[in-house]
Write an enzyme that holds these catalytic residues in place. Sequence first.
Site, short mmCIF file in Angstrom:
data_model
loop_
_atom_site.label_atom_id
_atom_site.label_comp_id
_atom_site.label_asym_id
_atom_site.label_seq_id
_atom_site.Cartn_x
_atom_site.Cartn_y
_atom_site.Cartn_z
N ASP A 122 0.83 -1.21 0.00
CA ASP A 122 0.00 0.00 0.00
C ASP A 122 0.86 1.26 0.00
O ASP A 122 2.08 1.20 0.16
CB ASP A 122 -0.97 -0.01 1.19
CG ASP A 122 -0.31 -0.43 2.50
OD1 ASP A 122 0.93 -0.39 2.59
OD2 ASP A 122 -1.04 -0.79 3.44
N ASN A 168 -7.27 -2.69 14.08
CA ASN A 168 -8.68 -3.03 13.81
C ASN A 168 -8.79 -4.26 12.92
O ASN A 168 -9.85 -4.53 12.36
CB ASN A 168 -9.41 -1.84 13.19
CG ASN A 168 -8.79 -1.41 11.86
OD1 ASN A 168 -7.90 -2.07 11.34
ND2 ASN A 168 -9.27 -0.29 11.32
N HIS A 178 -7.02 -4.75 10.08
CA HIS A 178 -6.79 -4.52 8.66
C HIS A 178 -5.52 -5.23 8.18
O HIS A 178 -4.60 -5.48 8.94
CB HIS A 178 -6.81 -3.03 8.29
CG HIS A 178 -5.65 -2.21 8.72
ND1 HIS A 178 -5.79 -0.95 9.26
CD2 HIS A 178 -4.31 -2.42 8.67
CE1 HIS A 178 -4.61 -0.44 9.52
NE2 HIS A 178 -3.69 -1.31 9.17
N GLU A 223 -9.62 -1.89 5.27
CA GLU A 223 -10.24 -1.61 6.57
C GLU A 223 -11.47 -2.51 6.77
O GLU A 223 -11.96 -3.14 5.83
CB GLU A 223 -10.64 -0.13 6.62
CG GLU A 223 -9.47 0.84 6.46
CD GLU A 223 -8.66 1.03 7.75
OE1 GLU A 223 -8.55 0.09 8.56
OE2 GLU A 223 -8.16 2.17 7.95
C1 GLP Z 1 -0.24 -0.01 8.59
C2 GLP Z 1 -0.12 -0.73 7.24
C3 GLP Z 1 -0.30 -2.20 7.41
C4 GLP Z 1 0.36 -2.61 8.71
C5 GLP Z 1 -0.44 -2.10 9.87
C6 GLP Z 1 0.16 -2.35 11.24
O1 GLP Z 1 -0.97 1.13 8.55
N1 GLP Z 1 -0.96 -0.25 6.18
O2 GLP Z 1 0.23 -2.87 6.28
O3 GLP Z 1 0.42 -4.00 8.80
O4 GLP Z 1 -0.79 -0.75 9.66
O5 GLP Z 1 1.21 -1.48 11.50
P1 GLP Z 1 2.15 -1.56 12.77
O6 GLP Z 1 3.10 -2.68 12.51
O7 GLP Z 1 2.85 -0.23 12.82
O8 GLP Z 1 1.27 -1.84 13.94
#
Ligand code: GLP
Length: 249
Positions: free
Chosen positions: A63, A132, A134, A139
């Site tokens: 992404d 959440n 995702h 989402e």
């Molecule tokens: C981000 C990304 C995800 C990631 C998630 C968790 O916003 N879009 O690909 O897995 O949120 O992030 P973190 O590892 O900082 O908790």
Amino acid sequence: MQVIVVDDYEALSALAAGLVAGFLWARPDATLALPTGATPEGFYRALVATGVSFARVRTFNLDEYRGLSREHPGSFYHYMKTRLFDHVDLPPEHRFVLDGTAADPDAECRRYEEAIRQAGGIDLAILGLGLNGHIGFNEPGTPWDSRTRLVTLTESTRRANARFFGGPDRVPREALTMGIGTILEARRILVLVSGAGKAAIVRRFLEGPATPEVPATALRNHPHVTVILDRAAAGHLTGHGTVVSGHKK
Ligand code: GLP
């Protein structure tokens, strides 16, 4: 689904790097889907340290924020450049990251899907897990057959990522993300989750009902998924898990 619980973040990062490096030694021309966020930082450090070659590898990031240029320090391109691209022999033309500045985001998403197809599909997708539930930026409520597209981020996701931007108001409101359908077409999937803050969503991911309200539960339909948790992230689980390092405390 194989669930592996290790002691701590360092063990999670080392195990993930070992698995991915082993995969690339066996398949030096593999195509990977790659995550960003805080969780995979240790994994990237450990992966770089293995010295495995990326000369024939292709990578597709999951992404990117809408509106951020590659140079913006909050962009996922910048994240990848500083954590991986600058440290391995991955050819620039093999580094695929959605262009958040594309004037026509729908065309950009179609181009990305086509590039994945031309690469022969994704051999191994490495994912984190949002608070959440995702995956990528898919989402809650995202259909499981969704493709790469422009999405609106939830407030909770923008709050969770505020630390990368110096405040929630500075986090972009939109992003481009691979769809859940796109992710499910990967031949293998590795999910990394760390920390007590994720324990409640890990339980819903692995032990709650499979529902689009918890996007990661779509992965339960996939035949080759490995989940690596540290002990803190596994803290709310009742039945799953195989301890492969350390001792129960
Ligand atoms: C981000 C990304 C995800 C990631 C998630 C968790 O916003 N879009 O690909 O897995 O949120 O992030 P973190 O590892 O900082 O908790």
